[in-house]
Design a protein around this motif. Sequence first.
Motif, short mmCIF file in Angstrom:
data_model
loop_
_atom_site.label_atom_id
_atom_site.label_comp_id
_atom_site.label_asym_id
_atom_site.label_seq_id
_atom_site.Cartn_x
_atom_site.Cartn_y
_atom_site.Cartn_z
N ALA A 1 -50.31 124.39 123.73
CA ALA A 1 -50.79 123.34 123.55
C ALA A 1 -49.87 122.07 123.85
N GLU A 2 -50.45 121.05 124.17
CA GLU A 2 -49.61 119.85 124.66
C GLU A 2 -48.55 119.33 123.53
N MET A 3 -47.57 118.83 124.31
CA MET A 3 -46.71 118.29 123.30
C MET A 3 -46.95 116.65 123.31
N LEU A 4 -47.15 115.93 122.19
CA LEU A 4 -47.75 114.72 122.09
C LEU A 4 -46.34 113.81 121.95
N ASP A 5 -46.32 112.52 122.67
CA ASP A 5 -45.34 111.71 122.49
C ASP A 5 -45.66 110.92 121.12
N ALA A 6 -44.90 110.00 120.63
CA ALA A 6 -45.09 109.44 119.48
C ALA A 6 -46.42 108.18 119.68
N GLU A 7 -46.27 107.80 120.87
CA GLU A 7 -47.38 106.64 121.03
C GLU A 7 -48.76 107.43 121.19
N THR A 8 -48.68 108.53 122.06
CA THR A 8 -50.02 109.21 121.98
C THR A 8 -50.57 109.76 120.64
N GLU A 9 -49.67 110.25 119.70
CA GLU A 9 -50.10 110.69 118.53
C GLU A 9 -50.66 109.59 117.79
N ARG B 1 -55.05 107.05 114.98
CA ARG B 1 -55.87 105.93 114.63
C ARG B 1 -57.30 105.97 115.05
N ALA B 2 -57.53 106.64 116.34
CA ALA B 2 -58.73 107.08 116.56
C ALA B 2 -59.68 107.72 115.78
N TRP B 3 -58.76 108.74 115.08
CA TRP B 3 -59.80 109.64 114.04
C TRP B 3 -60.04 108.99 112.75
N ARG B 4 -58.78 108.05 112.42
CA ARG B 4 -58.81 107.49 111.12
C ARG B 4 -60.02 106.21 110.99
N HIS B 5 -59.93 105.24 112.14
CA HIS B 5 -60.56 104.16 112.20
C HIS B 5 -61.70 104.44 112.78
N GLU B 6 -62.18 105.31 113.53
CA GLU B 6 -63.13 105.45 114.46
C GLU B 6 -63.97 106.85 114.33
N GLY B 7 -63.40 107.95 113.51
CA GLY B 7 -63.74 108.82 113.30
C GLY B 7 -64.08 109.98 114.54
N CYS B 8 -63.30 109.43 115.46
CA CYS B 8 -63.21 110.35 116.83
C CYS B 8 -63.01 111.66 116.68
N GLU B 9 -63.79 112.71 116.54
CA GLU B 9 -63.47 114.13 116.45
C GLU B 9 -62.69 114.70 117.73
N SER C 1 -60.42 113.16 119.34
CA SER C 1 -58.95 112.76 119.15
C SER C 1 -58.40 113.62 117.89
N LEU C 2 -59.16 114.17 116.87
CA LEU C 2 -58.75 115.12 115.67
C LEU C 2 -58.36 116.27 116.32
N HIS C 3 -59.23 116.93 117.07
CA HIS C 3 -59.28 118.19 117.48
C HIS C 3 -57.91 118.26 118.60
N ARG C 4 -57.62 117.13 119.35
CA ARG C 4 -56.48 117.12 120.18
C ARG C 4 -55.08 117.09 119.39
N LEU C 5 -55.29 116.44 118.14
CA LEU C 5 -53.85 116.13 117.47
C LEU C 5 -53.79 117.23 116.52
N VAL C 6 -54.75 118.04 116.32
CA VAL C 6 -54.71 119.20 115.57
C VAL C 6 -54.16 120.38 116.34
N ASN C 7 -54.80 120.55 117.53
CA ASN C 7 -54.23 121.58 118.41
C ASN C 7 -52.93 121.39 118.95
N ALA C 8 -52.46 120.28 118.80
CA ALA C 8 -51.04 119.95 119.44
C ALA C 8 -49.98 120.48 118.48
N TYR C 9 -50.77 120.51 117.18
CA TYR C 9 -49.48 120.58 116.23
C TYR C 9 -49.82 122.15 115.40
N MET C 10 -50.72 123.06 115.94
CA MET C 10 -50.83 124.50 115.54
C MET C 10 -49.54 125.27 115.76
N ARG C 11 -48.88 124.97 116.83
CA ARG C 11 -47.49 125.63 116.98
C ARG C 11 -46.55 125.24 115.70
#
Length: 294
Positions: free
Chosen positions: A19-27, A32-40, A42-52
């Motif tokens: 999985a990709e490594m997210l920098d602080a700004e991308t994270e 914010r996209a998930w919390r404020h806009e409900g963008c799924e 963005s949620l999947h990308r965030l969760v997949n990045a931290y499955m490691r």
Amino acid sequence: MMTDDASGVRALTRQAMKAEMLDAETELQLARAWRHEGCEKSLHRLVNAYMRLAVSMATKYRRYGAPMSDLIQEAGVGLMKAAEKFDPDRGVRFSTYAVWWIKASIQDYVMRNWSMVRTGSTSSQKALFFNLRRVRAKLEREAGANGEVLNGPELREMIAVEVGVPIRDVEMMDARLAGSDFSLNAQQAGDEGREWIEALEDETSQADETVSRSKDLDTARVWLTDAMTSLNPRERMIIVERKLKDDPRTLESLGTELGLSKERIRQLEAQALKKMRKQLEQTTGGAAELLVHA
């Protein structure tokens, strides 16, 4: 069946490591996209990045005998809960926040499936389950250094204060964990020729774990410093001397310095820890119990 499970675990691990490594700004943007806009997406990308991170933490609980695939699954549940509750505007990295929820989810699973613990887990039961033996050994060492010998009731009372739980919970958990130990060379049931010693975790820290741990500790220090502001000067002194020094002071020595009994120092310590937990709950959004007992 065991072979299939092992293959599945290897596949999950390989997928997580790719999985990709997210920098602080991308994270931050994804959170914010998930919390404020409900963008799924963005949620999947965030969760997949931290499955490691979830997989790494799951491996630390192999010694409790649970299937690795189940531990990873529970770690993933904790990761999803963290994503659901994470507030990106608090100035905390998602990985730092997520570690507490992942740990909570894994520990709940381990407790539910531990052969001696069949009841629902409370925060005090969890704290005791994962800390009782360590705390008991520490208290016995301290008593031995002072030439003291603690009897059962005295030791259980001191454990209750140290962990910040009711004495009845200590007595109950002590009884549950009082079964005889297994030989590490004994074979696991249903696992062809595999000995329990093979289930022990590798204590060697990997580079990514070291960096992540360093960031987690920095954030934990900030949270704990904030929690210390809820204490009065005497309580703060007791916590510093008892919890934050490499060579902790004994209850007796603090009592002598402050002109109080050992029992009163013990009560003040428990009171201070309770205040800190309350402050941490307000600061961390629910991860306080894990921070205090980690």
